[in-house]
Design a protein around this motif. Structure first.
Motif, PDB file in Angstrom:
ATOM      1  N   ARG A 182     -32.552 -48.763  27.712  1.00 45.22           N
ATOM      2  CA  ARG A 182     -33.583 -47.872  28.247  1.00 45.22           C
ATOM      3  C   ARG A 182     -33.870 -48.175  29.706  1.00 45.22           C
ATOM      4  N   ASP A 183     -33.878 -49.464  30.054  1.00 54.48           N
ATOM      5  CA  ASP A 183     -34.101 -49.832  31.452  1.00 54.48           C
ATOM      6  C   ASP A 183     -32.943 -49.357  32.326  1.00 54.48           C
ATOM      7  N   VAL A 184     -31.734 -49.475  31.797  1.00 58.00           N
ATOM      8  CA  VAL A 184     -30.561 -49.031  32.555  1.00 58.00           C
ATOM      9  C   VAL A 184     -30.622 -47.527  32.793  1.00 58.00           C
ATOM     10  N   THR A 185     -30.964 -46.784  31.760  1.00 58.41           N
ATOM     11  CA  THR A 185     -31.060 -45.325  31.891  1.00 58.41           C
ATOM     12  C   THR A 185     -32.183 -44.932  32.831  1.00 58.41           C
ATOM     13  N   ALA A 186     -33.327 -45.586  32.699  1.00 59.31           N
ATOM     14  CA  ALA A 186     -34.465 -45.260  33.568  1.00 59.31           C
ATOM     15  C   ALA A 186     -34.129 -45.525  35.029  1.00 59.31           C
ATOM     16  N   GLU A 187     -33.489 -46.659  35.303  1.00 56.55           N
ATOM     17  CA  GLU A 187     -33.139 -46.970  36.689  1.00 56.55           C
ATOM     18  C   GLU A 187     -32.093 -46.002  37.217  1.00 56.55           C
ATOM     19  N   THR A 188     -31.152 -45.637  36.361  1.00 57.50           N
ATOM     20  CA  THR A 188     -30.138 -44.667  36.771  1.00 57.50           C
ATOM     21  C   THR A 188     -30.796 -43.367  37.222  1.00 57.50           C
ATOM     22  N   LEU A 189     -31.708 -42.864  36.421  1.00 57.05           N
ATOM     23  CA  LEU A 189     -32.389 -41.615  36.753  1.00 57.05           C
ATOM     24  C   LEU A 189     -33.226 -41.751  38.024  1.00 57.05           C
ATOM     25  N   ASP A 190     -33.854 -42.921  38.211  1.00 54.96           N
ATOM     26  CA  ASP A 190     -34.644 -43.149  39.428  1.00 54.96           C
ATOM     27  C   ASP A 190     -33.751 -43.140  40.659  1.00 54.96           C
ATOM     28  N   ARG A 191     -32.596 -43.768  40.540  1.00 54.33           N
ATOM     29  CA  ARG A 191     -31.700 -43.848  41.686  1.00 54.33           C
ATOM     30  C   ARG A 191     -31.094 -42.483  42.017  1.00 54.33           C
ATOM     31  N   VAL A 192     -30.752 -41.732  40.995  1.00 47.28           N
ATOM     32  CA  VAL A 192     -30.234 -40.386  41.231  1.00 47.28           C
ATOM     33  C   VAL A 192     -31.298 -39.527  41.912  1.00 47.28           C
ATOM     34  N   ALA A 193     -32.552 -39.620  41.445  1.00 49.09           N
ATOM     35  CA  ALA A 193     -33.637 -38.824  42.019  1.00 49.09           C
ATOM     36  C   ALA A 193     -33.890 -39.189  43.475  1.00 49.09           C
ATOM     37  N   ALA A 194     -33.690 -40.462  43.824  1.00 59.75           N
ATOM     38  CA  ALA A 194     -33.948 -40.916  45.191  1.00 59.75           C
ATOM     39  C   ALA A 194     -32.774 -40.673  46.133  1.00 59.75           C
ATOM     40  N   SER A 195     -31.612 -40.341  45.577  1.00 61.99           N
ATOM     41  CA  SER A 195     -30.408 -40.185  46.398  1.00 61.99           C
ATOM     42  C   SER A 195     -30.404 -38.853  47.139  1.00 61.99           C
ATOM     43  N   ASP A 196     -29.866 -38.874  48.360  1.00 63.23           N
ATOM     44  CA  ASP A 196     -29.729 -37.652  49.156  1.00 63.23           C
ATOM     45  C   ASP A 196     -28.284 -37.164  49.214  1.00 63.23           C
TER      46      ASP A 196
END
Length: 446
Positions: free
Chosen positions: A25-39
């Motif tokens: 769950r932590d891996v998935t949550a961080e993945t989604l956070d990083r994708v959202a922050a990416s330009d």
């Protein structure tokens, strides 16, 4: 101390989740956070966050259990938009997985969305009318390549630990070279394809793996190709053909990086086939194949929404005769026989003829002062492998002016393991993929 799965290779991450040391769950949550922050615009069509976290809480068994992945947007994904980069399919949501998505789900991966691709995979620059342009994480003013540009950029920027891609002309190798990752076109037929069209007459495209290490690349190859069997390492004779006897113009710095990376591993090899013959056969069979695929869709409305590259292929494909296709097939057969008899195990040459170009362009109109007469002439160096369906891999070789490059290793049919072993040897000597693009540490970490 800064900790993040993004700094971990996929194999180690999976081991950590299996052992309980890492929470999926932590891996998935961080993945989604990083994708959202990416330009970068690399990962698109994201699924609902809470749904994904629920899936991560109960990962399915398999070799990729709990690993978040995004499937290239040329592959069908049940319940996830599949647009093929064309506005006509902007709202298309398949009900059944294609072979690649099915293999990933079957191995326990959590599919979070898609990776961006150009319209129907045409051209090695990832931009389309649905999602826009994918940018290169090493220089956000440059192209990420294509057609697996979204996958390559996502890997380099540590948005994903593994990514699938597909390769008709050079769509696994070119973006891998431009993003400083590994990408492999397997022996044709090793990775199952969708049961549509003629799988024998014109087998030009195949899916394959992309990763930041050779071990991860082999892990994903084993998932995508159930019949893949790792073979023991053996001494390999490598032949360096460089610019194919001057046939392929190269931007300054490309050849030097590749030759330096192969120092002591390769000897000179004369081009084993005339480049114009390979090009003629390739462009004929490619246009014919594309036209046969697109023909059922080619209405006035569809054509009006298609980019010039598609029109170019369609106009050529629809005018080809049976004699044209037969002659092109004969050239391909001759090249396949010659490849089997070349006095080396591996042919080496650059995976791209130029460094990543301005992302605002559609394609480079010249290389080293030589005019490019088609939208894909500038990537001609990848077609010797593509035409005959032999395995090929792009291995990172370093940077020129801050921009990455890769060397292309082409093997004999069925000897995919040879290329992975050689890539592993080169990675151990110089692990270029451990370098991170600018700004990578400023992105959010869980």
């Amino acid at each position: 101390m800064l900790q993040s799965w993004a700094m971990t290779d996929a194999s180690s991450l999976i081991v950590g989740m299996r052992s309980g040391r890492t929470d999926p769950r932590d891996v998935t949550a961080e993945t989604l956070d990083r994708v959202a922050a990416s330009d970068l615009n690399a990962v698109v069509a994201l699924r609902d966050r809470e749904t994904l976290l629920a899936e991560a809480a109960a990962p399915r068994p398999g070799r990729l259990s709990g690993l978040p992945m995004a499937v290239k947007d040329l592959s069908e994904t049940a319940g996830i938009r599949t647009t093929y980069g064309h506005a006509a399919f902007a709202d298309n949501v398949p009900t059944v997985d294609g072979p690649t998505a099915a293999a990933l789900r079957g191995a326990g991966a959590i599919l979070i969305g898609k990776t961006n691709a150009p319209e129907f995979g045409l051209g090695s620059h990832t931009y389309n009318a649905v999602y826009g342009t994918t940018l290169n994480p090493w220089d956000r003013s440059r192209s990420a390549g294509g057609s697996s540009g979204g996958a390559g950029a996502a890997l380099a920027a540590r948005l994903l630990a593994l990514a699938d891609g597909s390769d008709m002309m050079g769509s696994l190798r070119n973006p891998s070279a431009w993003n400083n990752v590994f990408g492999m076109r397997p022996t044709h037929g090793m990775v199952p394809a969708a049961p549509a069209g003629d799988p024998i007459l014109h087998p030009l495209s195949t899916d394959g793996p992309m990763a930041r290490t050779p071990d991860d690349l082999e892990l994903l190859l084993g998932v995508l190709a159930p019949g893949y069997r790792k073979q023991d390492a053996r001494p390999l004779k490598v032949g360096w053909v460089g610019d194919w006897g001057g046939a392929y113009p190269m931007e300054d710095g490309v050849l030097a990086l590749c030759e330096t990376a192969l120092d002591g591993l390769a000897g000179p090899l004369a081009p084993p086939m005339r480049a114009p013959d390979i090009w003629h056969s390739w462009t004929t069979l490619r246009s014919f194949s594309i036209w046969q695929k697109i023909k059922p869709l080619w209405t006035d409305a569809f054509a009006a929404g298609s980019k010039p590259e598609m029109h170019w292929e369609v106009e050529r494909g629809r005018t080809l005769t049976l004699d044209d296709v037969t002659q092109a097939s004969a050239i391909r057969a001759r090249w396949a026989r010659r490849m089997e008899s070349v006095p080396v195990d591996v042919i080496a040459l650059p995976a791209a003829q130029c460094f990543p170009f301005d992302a605002r362009l559609d394609w480079p109109k010249s290389i080293a002062g030589r005019s490019m007469d088609t939208y894909h002439r500038w990537m001609e160096a990848v077609i010797p492998a593509s035409l005959i369906g032999v395995p090929a891999i792009s291995v990172p070789v370093g940077f020129h002016g801050g921009l990455p490059m890769g060397v292309q290793l082409i093997g004999k049919r069925g000897r995919d393991s040879d290329l992975i072993h050689l890539a592993r040897q080169m990675h151990r000597a110089q692990p270029w993929t451990e370098q991170r693009p600018p700004g990578i540490l400023n992105m959010p970490f869980g």
